[in-house]
Design a protein around this motif. Structure first.
Motif, PDB file in Angstrom:
ATOM      1  N   ASP A   8       1.132  -1.403  -0.039  1.00  0.00           N
ATOM      2  CA  ASP A   8       0.159  -0.034   0.176  1.00  0.00           C
ATOM      3  C   ASP A   8       0.968   1.482  -0.280  1.00  0.00           C
ATOM      4  N   PRO A  10      -0.340   4.564  -1.701  1.00  0.00           N
ATOM      5  CA  PRO A  10      -1.191   5.076  -2.306  1.00  0.00           C
ATOM      6  C   PRO A  10      -0.684   6.922  -3.215  1.00  0.00           C
ATOM      7  N   ALA A  11       0.569   7.250  -2.439  1.00  0.00           N
ATOM      8  CA  ALA A  11      -0.155   8.920  -2.524  1.00  0.00           C
ATOM      9  C   ALA A  11       1.129   9.415  -2.556  1.00  0.00           C
ATOM     10  N   TYR A  12       2.242   8.160  -3.309  1.00  0.00           N
ATOM     11  CA  TYR A  12       3.980   8.705  -3.519  1.00  0.00           C
ATOM     12  C   TYR A  12       4.566  10.242  -3.985  1.00  0.00           C
ATOM     13  N   ASN A  27      -1.114   4.931 -12.748  1.00  0.00           N
ATOM     14  CA  ASN A  27      -0.333   5.520 -11.369  1.00  0.00           C
ATOM     15  C   ASN A  27      -0.095   6.890 -11.110  1.00  0.00           C
ATOM     16  N   ASN A  29      -1.602  10.285 -10.207  1.00  0.00           N
ATOM     17  CA  ASN A  29      -2.441  11.125 -10.311  1.00  0.00           C
ATOM     18  C   ASN A  29      -1.970  13.214 -10.774  1.00  0.00           C
ATOM     19  N   THR A  34       0.625  12.787  -7.106  1.00  0.00           N
ATOM     20  CA  THR A  34       1.355  11.689  -6.364  1.00  0.00           C
ATOM     21  C   THR A  34       0.862  10.369  -8.141  1.00  0.00           C
ATOM     22  N   TYR A  35       2.034   9.224  -7.227  1.00  0.00           N
ATOM     23  CA  TYR A  35       1.914   8.358  -7.977  1.00  0.00           C
ATOM     24  C   TYR A  35       1.298   7.167  -6.626  1.00  0.00           C
ATOM     25  N   ASN A  36       0.441   6.064  -7.540  1.00  0.00           N
ATOM     26  CA  ASN A  36       0.011   5.381  -6.328  1.00  0.00           C
ATOM     27  C   ASN A  36       1.226   3.674  -7.092  1.00  0.00           C
ATOM     28  N   LYS A  38       1.968   0.951  -5.439  1.00  0.00           N
ATOM     29  CA  LYS A  38       1.073  -0.070  -4.450  1.00  0.00           C
ATOM     30  C   LYS A  38       1.467  -1.221  -6.225  1.00  0.00           C
ATOM     31  N   THR A  83       8.474   4.684  -7.792  1.00  0.00           N
ATOM     32  CA  THR A  83       7.463   3.558  -9.740  1.00  0.00           C
ATOM     33  C   THR A  83       7.957   3.471  -9.869  1.00  0.00           C
TER      34      THR A  83
END
Length: 151
Positions: A8, A10-12, A27, A29, A34-36, A38, A83
């Protein structure tokens, strides 16, 4: 062998230098910036790591010792950012080192010559991405003499 992935994340908030490289990635956003991550591989966690070492020792007449040693290490792709962007990774890499040494009989010292990265391979050792992407590069082939003294 290692299967290390983010469960988990979700908001790197990724480095600014990656922004143009992530456009179109599902992934990413864009609105939040941000980058998910997961399911992506953990940073600095190669799936495969192998280390092999062989050493041969000889006892000479009079009690002195000599040795020859070879080392080989291999890692699969290493990601330096959650990423898992290819430019932020190091491809599979194998490195070979060697050494040879001499220890006189009944002495408290020994000497060895060594060489690291025999093939003189250059590879990325890390990244730093702000407005641009900067990488660290591995040391070139190095060699030297080591003297050990025991007291």
């Amino acid at each position: 062998l290692l299967d290390a992935k983010y469960i988990d994340f979700p908001a790197y908030t990724f480095p600014a230098g990656f922004k143009t490289l992530l456009v179109g990635d599902p992934n990413y956003n864009v609105a939040a910036g941000t980058y998910n991550a997961k399911g992506k591989h953990l940073v600095n966690a190669p799936a495969v790591s192998v280390n092999l070492t062989a050493q041969k020792d000889w006892r000479l007449a009079g009690g002195a010792d000599i040795f020859l040693r070879g080392e080989w290490s291999h890692t699969s792709r290493v990601f330096f950012d959650p990423t898992n962007i290819p430019i932020g990774s190091r491809p599979p890499t194998g490195i070979t080192n060697a050494s040879a040494g001499y220890a006189p009989a009944n002495a408290n010292w020994d000497v060895a010559v060594w060489v690291k990265n025999i093939e003189d391979k250059r590879y990325i050792s890390g990244i730093y991405a702000t407005g641009t992407i900067i990488t660290g590069v591995s040391p070139p082939r190095t060699f030297g003499i080591r003297l050990n003294y025991r007291y």
